[in-house]
Design a protein around this motif. Sequence first.
Motif, mmCIF file in Angstrom:
data_model
loop_
_atom_site.group_PDB
_atom_site.id
_atom_site.type_symbol
_atom_site.label_atom_id
_atom_site.label_comp_id
_atom_site.label_asym_id
_atom_site.label_seq_id
_atom_site.Cartn_x
_atom_site.Cartn_y
_atom_site.Cartn_z
ATOM 1 N N SER A 179 -12.498 -16.840 -4.267
ATOM 2 C CA SER A 179 -12.376 -16.768 -2.817
ATOM 3 C C SER A 179 -13.185 -15.596 -2.292
ATOM 4 C CB SER A 179 -10.910 -16.600 -2.404
ATOM 5 O OG SER A 179 -10.788 -16.545 -0.988
ATOM 6 N N ASP A 180 -13.635 -15.732 -1.045
ATOM 7 C CA ASP A 180 -14.290 -14.611 -0.374
ATOM 8 C C ASP A 180 -13.263 -13.755 0.374
ATOM 9 O OD1 ASP A 180 -16.734 -15.485 -1.323
ATOM 10 O OD2 ASP A 180 -17.214 -16.637 0.488
ATOM 11 N N ASP A 181 -11.992 -14.146 0.270
ATOM 12 C CA ASP A 181 -10.899 -13.423 0.925
ATOM 13 C C ASP A 181 -9.953 -12.908 -0.160
ATOM 14 O OD1 ASP A 181 -8.300 -12.896 2.119
ATOM 15 O OD2 ASP A 181 -9.000 -13.949 3.916
ATOM 16 N N ASP A 182 -10.027 -11.611 -0.441
ATOM 17 C CA ASP A 182 -9.225 -11.038 -1.532
ATOM 18 C C ASP A 182 -7.728 -11.215 -1.301
ATOM 19 O OD1 ASP A 182 -11.530 -10.249 -2.797
ATOM 20 O OD2 ASP A 182 -11.436 -8.170 -2.122
ATOM 21 N N GLY A 183 -7.299 -11.101 -0.049
ATOM 22 C CA GLY A 183 -5.882 -11.259 0.266
ATOM 23 C C GLY A 183 -5.399 -12.668 -0.024
ATOM 24 N N ARG A 234 -8.280 -19.468 5.576
ATOM 25 C CA ARG A 234 -8.642 -18.640 4.426
ATOM 26 C C ARG A 234 -8.754 -19.611 3.258
ATOM 27 N NH1 ARG A 234 -4.771 -13.946 3.436
ATOM 28 N NH2 ARG A 234 -3.305 -15.609 3.088
ATOM 29 N N LEU A 235 -9.929 -19.670 2.633
ATOM 30 C CA LEU A 235 -10.177 -20.686 1.614
ATOM 31 C C LEU A 235 -10.182 -20.091 0.205
ATOM 32 C CD1 LEU A 235 -11.435 -23.872 1.729
ATOM 33 C CD2 LEU A 235 -13.086 -22.622 0.340
ATOM 34 N N VAL A 236 -9.504 -20.776 -0.695
ATOM 35 C CA VAL A 236 -9.489 -20.398 -2.108
ATOM 36 C C VAL A 236 -9.873 -21.631 -2.915
ATOM 37 C CG1 VAL A 236 -8.088 -19.549 -4.044
ATOM 38 C CG2 VAL A 236 -7.651 -18.699 -1.720
ATOM 39 N N LYS A 237 -10.840 -21.482 -3.807
ATOM 40 C CA LYS A 237 -11.173 -22.565 -4.738
ATOM 41 C C LYS A 237 -10.240 -22.416 -5.929
ATOM 42 C CE LYS A 237 -13.875 -25.922 -6.264
ATOM 43 N NZ LYS A 237 -13.978 -27.166 -5.500
ATOM 44 N N GLY A 238 -9.566 -23.488 -6.328
ATOM 45 C CA GLY A 238 -8.663 -23.348 -7.463
ATOM 46 C C GLY A 238 -8.009 -24.638 -7.889
ATOM 47 N N PHE A 239 -7.465 -24.624 -9.099
ATOM 48 C CA PHE A 239 -6.686 -25.725 -9.674
ATOM 49 C C PHE A 239 -7.527 -26.980 -9.918
ATOM 50 C CE2 PHE A 239 -3.590 -23.004 -7.638
ATOM 51 C CZ PHE A 239 -2.491 -23.025 -8.490
ATOM 52 N N SER A 264 -1.112 -19.011 -15.404
ATOM 53 C CA SER A 264 -1.686 -17.678 -15.506
ATOM 54 C C SER A 264 -3.007 -17.690 -14.728
ATOM 55 C CB SER A 264 -1.937 -17.326 -16.971
ATOM 56 O OG SER A 264 -2.419 -16.013 -17.062
ATOM 57 N N PRO A 265 -3.028 -17.081 -13.523
ATOM 58 C CA PRO A 265 -4.245 -17.121 -12.716
ATOM 59 C C PRO A 265 -5.289 -16.110 -13.175
ATOM 60 C CG PRO A 265 -2.535 -15.923 -11.564
ATOM 61 C CD PRO A 265 -1.919 -16.402 -12.845
ATOM 62 N N ILE A 266 -6.535 -16.523 -13.132
ATOM 63 C CA ILE A 266 -7.648 -15.609 -13.389
ATOM 64 C C ILE A 266 -8.586 -15.690 -12.195
ATOM 65 C CG2 ILE A 266 -9.693 -15.155 -14.815
ATOM 66 C CD1 ILE A 266 -8.118 -16.036 -17.234
ATOM 67 N N LYS A 267 -8.781 -14.544 -11.523
ATOM 68 C CA LYS A 267 -9.638 -14.509 -10.335
ATOM 69 C C LYS A 267 -11.085 -14.305 -10.770
ATOM 70 C CE LYS A 267 -6.589 -11.615 -8.302
ATOM 71 N NZ LYS A 267 -6.055 -10.671 -7.306
ATOM 72 N N LEU A 268 -11.955 -15.141 -10.233
ATOM 73 C CA LEU A 268 -13.366 -15.136 -10.629
ATOM 74 C C LEU A 268 -14.264 -14.416 -9.641
ATOM 75 C CD1 LEU A 268 -13.687 -18.887 -11.705
ATOM 76 C CD2 LEU A 268 -13.298 -16.913 -13.197
ATOM 77 N N ILE A 304 -2.570 -16.687 -3.533
ATOM 78 C CA ILE A 304 -2.562 -17.920 -4.323
ATOM 79 C C ILE A 304 -2.365 -17.601 -5.810
ATOM 80 C CG2 ILE A 304 -3.844 -20.020 -4.909
ATOM 81 C CD1 ILE A 304 -2.670 -19.686 -1.944
ATOM 82 N N ALA A 305 -2.808 -16.430 -6.241
ATOM 83 C CA ALA A 305 -2.533 -16.009 -7.627
ATOM 84 C C ALA A 305 -1.025 -15.867 -7.832
ATOM 85 C CB ALA A 305 -3.244 -14.701 -7.942
ATOM 86 N N ALA A 306 -0.337 -15.283 -6.847
ATOM 87 C CA ALA A 306 1.122 -15.143 -6.931
ATOM 88 C C ALA A 306 1.797 -16.509 -6.942
ATOM 89 C CB ALA A 306 1.632 -14.301 -5.767
ATOM 90 N N LEU A 307 1.292 -17.438 -6.122
ATOM 91 C CA LEU A 307 1.837 -18.798 -6.110
ATOM 92 C C LEU A 307 1.625 -19.468 -7.472
ATOM 93 C CD1 LEU A 307 2.987 -21.386 -4.824
ATOM 94 C CD2 LEU A 307 0.683 -21.843 -3.912
ATOM 95 N N ALA A 308 0.415 -19.306 -8.041
ATOM 96 C CA ALA A 308 0.109 -19.895 -9.351
ATOM 97 C C ALA A 308 1.096 -19.386 -10.410
ATOM 98 C CB ALA A 308 -1.325 -19.583 -9.758
ATOM 99 N N GLU A 309 1.413 -18.094 -10.344
ATOM 100 C CA GLU A 309 2.376 -17.525 -11.292
ATOM 101 C C GLU A 309 3.760 -18.124 -11.079
ATOM 102 O OE1 GLU A 309 2.227 -13.268 -11.260
ATOM 103 O OE2 GLU A 309 0.332 -13.235 -12.376
ATOM 104 N N ASN A 310 4.155 -18.307 -9.819
ATOM 105 C CA ASN A 310 5.447 -18.931 -9.518
ATOM 106 C C ASN A 310 5.513 -20.365 -10.024
ATOM 107 O OD1 ASN A 310 6.377 -16.617 -8.280
ATOM 108 N ND2 ASN A 310 5.840 -17.290 -6.207
ATOM 109 N N LEU A 311 4.346 -21.013 -10.096
ATOM 110 C CA LEU A 311 4.278 -22.394 -10.603
ATOM 111 C C LEU A 311 4.162 -22.422 -12.132
ATOM 112 C CD1 LEU A 311 1.897 -24.003 -7.931
ATOM 113 C CD2 LEU A 311 4.383 -24.262 -8.114
#
Length: 199
Positions: free
Chosen positions: A147-151, A117-122, A166-170, A156-163
């Motif tokens: 990401s093309d995978d909402d889950g 499952r791929l997420v572009k980020g950071f 403030s994640p913004i999904k595009l 990863i948004a939750a992980l970003a918050e733990n780090l």
Amino acid sequence: MSYAIIGFGKMGQALAKAFARSGMEVSVASTRDPESFASAAAAIGPGVMPKTLTDAVKADTIFLAVRFESHRDVANALRTWRGKTVIDVTNAYGVPPEELGGQPSSKVVGQAFAGARLVKGFNHLVAAVLGQDPAVQGGRRVVFLASDDDGAAAEIAALAENLGFSPIKLGGLSEGGLLVQARGHSWGQLIFKDLVKFN
């Protein structure tokens, strides 16, 4: 949930600092022998653990923080990436669009990491900024995710918050993802935008 950062250059070290600040353990690896960067890892924090590439890719969630040109070398470390989430931190600046088959670079990376499952980020911040404490004047530094995978994006948004970010999904890779990707010798519109979100 276990985490690894593949690539221990400036971006990899900036990500490792975020984990260390948050008191979360993370494996770090590169194509080099782990002993060669053990002291740099120890200087960041005790939870930053140098590993071989073979051991690091056993993690559930993997930050791909290598040069875009090296992503296939990492992908070859496993036959299948099923069950894993890969965060694409690469930037394909200077790679001709025709070499990417006209696709966003993250789609190309996703094809190499079969089953993940791929997420572009950071990737939109320079390492010197990404490595700073994301708490800024009462707000939190923004990281963009596509990401093309909402889950996977939600995870990863939750992980970003733990780090501390403030994640913004595009949205998907072919839409919002283009805002944070290099194409040839041009950058997406959100690359290098250092934004802070205030609640």
